[in-house]
Design a protein around this motif. Sequence first.
Motif, PDB file in Angstrom:
ATOM      1  N   HIS A   1      43.011  56.889  43.127  1.00 31.68           N
ATOM      2  CA  HIS A   1      43.311  55.572  43.260  1.00 31.68           C
ATOM      3  C   HIS A   1      42.047  54.367  43.096  1.00 31.68           C
ATOM      4  O   HIS A   1      42.393  53.517  43.320  1.00 31.68           O
ATOM      5  N   LEU A   2      40.977  55.093  42.709  1.00 32.97           N
ATOM      6  CA  LEU A   2      39.879  54.219  42.286  1.00 32.97           C
ATOM      7  C   LEU A   2      39.976  54.141  40.830  1.00 32.97           C
ATOM      8  O   LEU A   2      40.005  54.931  39.949  1.00 32.97           O
ATOM      9  N   VAL A   3      39.653  52.758  40.657  1.00 36.15           N
ATOM     10  CA  VAL A   3      40.077  52.184  39.210  1.00 36.15           C
ATOM     11  C   VAL A   3      38.729  51.700  38.718  1.00 36.15           C
ATOM     12  O   VAL A   3      38.126  50.715  39.538  1.00 36.15           O
ATOM     13  N   PRO A   4      38.002  52.037  37.599  1.00 39.74           N
ATOM     14  CA  PRO A   4      36.943  51.383  37.282  1.00 39.74           C
ATOM     15  C   PRO A   4      37.049  49.956  37.121  1.00 39.74           C
ATOM     16  O   PRO A   4      37.949  49.518  36.522  1.00 39.74           O
ATOM     17  N   LEU A   5      35.997  49.150  37.595  1.00 39.80           N
ATOM     18  CA  LEU A   5      36.282  47.665  37.364  1.00 39.80           C
ATOM     19  C   LEU A   5      36.312  47.271  35.847  1.00 39.80           C
ATOM     20  O   LEU A   5      37.017  46.365  35.584  1.00 39.80           O
ATOM     21  N   ALA A   6      35.591  47.903  35.172  1.00 35.77           N
ATOM     22  CA  ALA A   6      35.780  47.503  33.543  1.00 35.77           C
ATOM     23  C   ALA A   6      37.105  47.630  33.116  1.00 35.77           C
ATOM     24  O   ALA A   6      37.352  47.248  32.026  1.00 35.77           O
ATOM     25  N   ASP A   7      38.010  48.634  33.762  1.00 39.02           N
ATOM     26  CA  ASP A   7      39.443  48.914  33.421  1.00 39.02           C
ATOM     27  C   ASP A   7      40.438  47.928  33.729  1.00 39.02           C
ATOM     28  O   ASP A   7      41.610  47.973  33.480  1.00 39.02           O
ATOM     29  N   VAL A   8      40.086  46.879  34.676  1.00 36.86           N
ATOM     30  CA  VAL A   8      41.207  45.908  35.167  1.00 36.86           C
ATOM     31  C   VAL A   8      40.964  44.511  34.972  1.00 36.86           C
ATOM     32  O   VAL A   8      39.895  44.207  34.461  1.00 36.86           O
ATOM     33  N   SER A   9      42.009  43.766  34.832  1.00 36.15           N
ATOM     34  CA  SER A   9      41.768  42.349  34.935  1.00 36.15           C
ATOM     35  C   SER A   9      41.875  41.726  36.233  1.00 36.15           C
ATOM     36  O   SER A   9      42.663  42.393  37.127  1.00 36.15           O
ATOM     37  N   LEU A  10      41.225  40.706  36.763  1.00 34.33           N
ATOM     38  CA  LEU A  10      41.087  40.089  38.050  1.00 34.33           C
ATOM     39  C   LEU A  10      41.699  38.839  37.891  1.00 34.33           C
ATOM     40  O   LEU A  10      41.928  38.034  37.042  1.00 34.33           O
ATOM     41  N   HIS A  11      42.566  38.460  39.048  1.00 38.41           N
ATOM     42  CA  HIS A  11      43.080  37.075  38.972  1.00 38.41           C
ATOM     43  C   HIS A  11      42.687  36.261  40.337  1.00 38.41           C
ATOM     44  O   HIS A  11      42.031  36.897  41.280  1.00 38.41           O
ATOM     45  N   LEU A  12      43.167  35.173  40.258  1.00 35.65           N
ATOM     46  CA  LEU A  12      42.900  34.262  41.606  1.00 35.65           C
ATOM     47  C   LEU A  12      43.466  35.102  42.681  1.00 35.65           C
ATOM     48  O   LEU A  12      44.758  35.173  42.726  1.00 35.65           O
TER      49      LEU A  12
END
Length: 406
Positions: free
Chosen positions: A100-111
Amino acid sequence: MTTTWVEGAAGSLFDIDNLPYGVFSRPGEEPRVGVRIGDHVLDLAPVAELGDPASELAAAWRTPSLNAFMAMGGEWWRTARGWIVEVLGDEVHRARTQPHLVPLADVSLHLPVEVADYVDFYASEYHASNVGRIFRPGQEPLLPNWKHLPVGYHGRAGTVVGSGTPVVRPQGQRKAPTEEVPSFGPSRRLDIEAELGFVVGSGSELGSPVAHDAFPDHVFGVVGLNDWSARDIQAWEYVPLGPFLGKSFATSVSHWVTPLQALGAAWTELPGQDPTPLPYLGPGEAKGLDIDVEVVLNGEVVSRPPYRTMYWSPAQMLAHMTVNGASLRTGDLYASGTISGTEPDQRGSFLELSWGGKEPFGAEHWEGGRTFLEDGDEVVLRYTAPGTGGGRIALGEVVGRIEPAR
């Protein structure tokens, strides 16, 4: 100090003594709450459900903002942090947590927060004094009320945006001192304000002021914040009621909310308050934060404002904001105002760095130097603080690029 088994996180600015919260998504999935550790995001809800399929925390963490979790209150915040530290610090949890650890490069961040109300203060004596000298030369730089109360104004919650959101140059009325009548058009003096934001987690009852020492019961954490400012629009409109359209077009905040527990080693004495504030402001008890800020324009560091020089404390701002009985709501955001220090290279706005546009700064980087923002400029605000583990931690950075007026 507890160490972490997450590869690459130990010794980084996002080690286990940091653990900021944010909202992320992967392609095709709904946004939900996660915690940053190193260069990964821990997807909190499924990990919580491993131990309790009906977990209240998991339900709150499956929502697209931090509001549901923050509304649970301080005991839940502290319990959750202790559990996250255990899960990421004890090797026994590694096998079932690592998926359940996801590489930061693979996600979109939101408000990260659904902002309820937004208030901006003016808490730096050095910034307020600089602005006073620029606009009122030959007069007292501080107005008579400034050292008696934290001055602030109500902003526009609906234009608070997440880091990376483009900032469109605002249009409005502006009137230079040399002009006889106002004109309408794009702001010519677009500026930044390097600030620190405080996110309210627990609300309060209408009519009941929040005491100075109740700050940790109500404030969940902090964000980096850039309160973009159209100085020409602001200068023409602000008399007699203060900032309005020159401020309300955009306020950028970091994607990561650093919980107060991560800042335990950053509290420090205020520089000093004279005259002594009224009792409701907790004179003698107020603490500041030792947070370093970097202002980066188009890849070049142009200023390093220190938050530890602020005159009014975060708790004093909260106490003053509610002393008339105004209620707090989950998701309320209040900001410190521009952070500026004693030295010219510690000023947190271009208004100050260029002394009202008269003294261009950054000549070592750009021919002729710079004054106010140009279309295409990118500003990055970076923040670090002492960590409870003895090193330093990073707060979420704030990025914004200027687009032409529409």
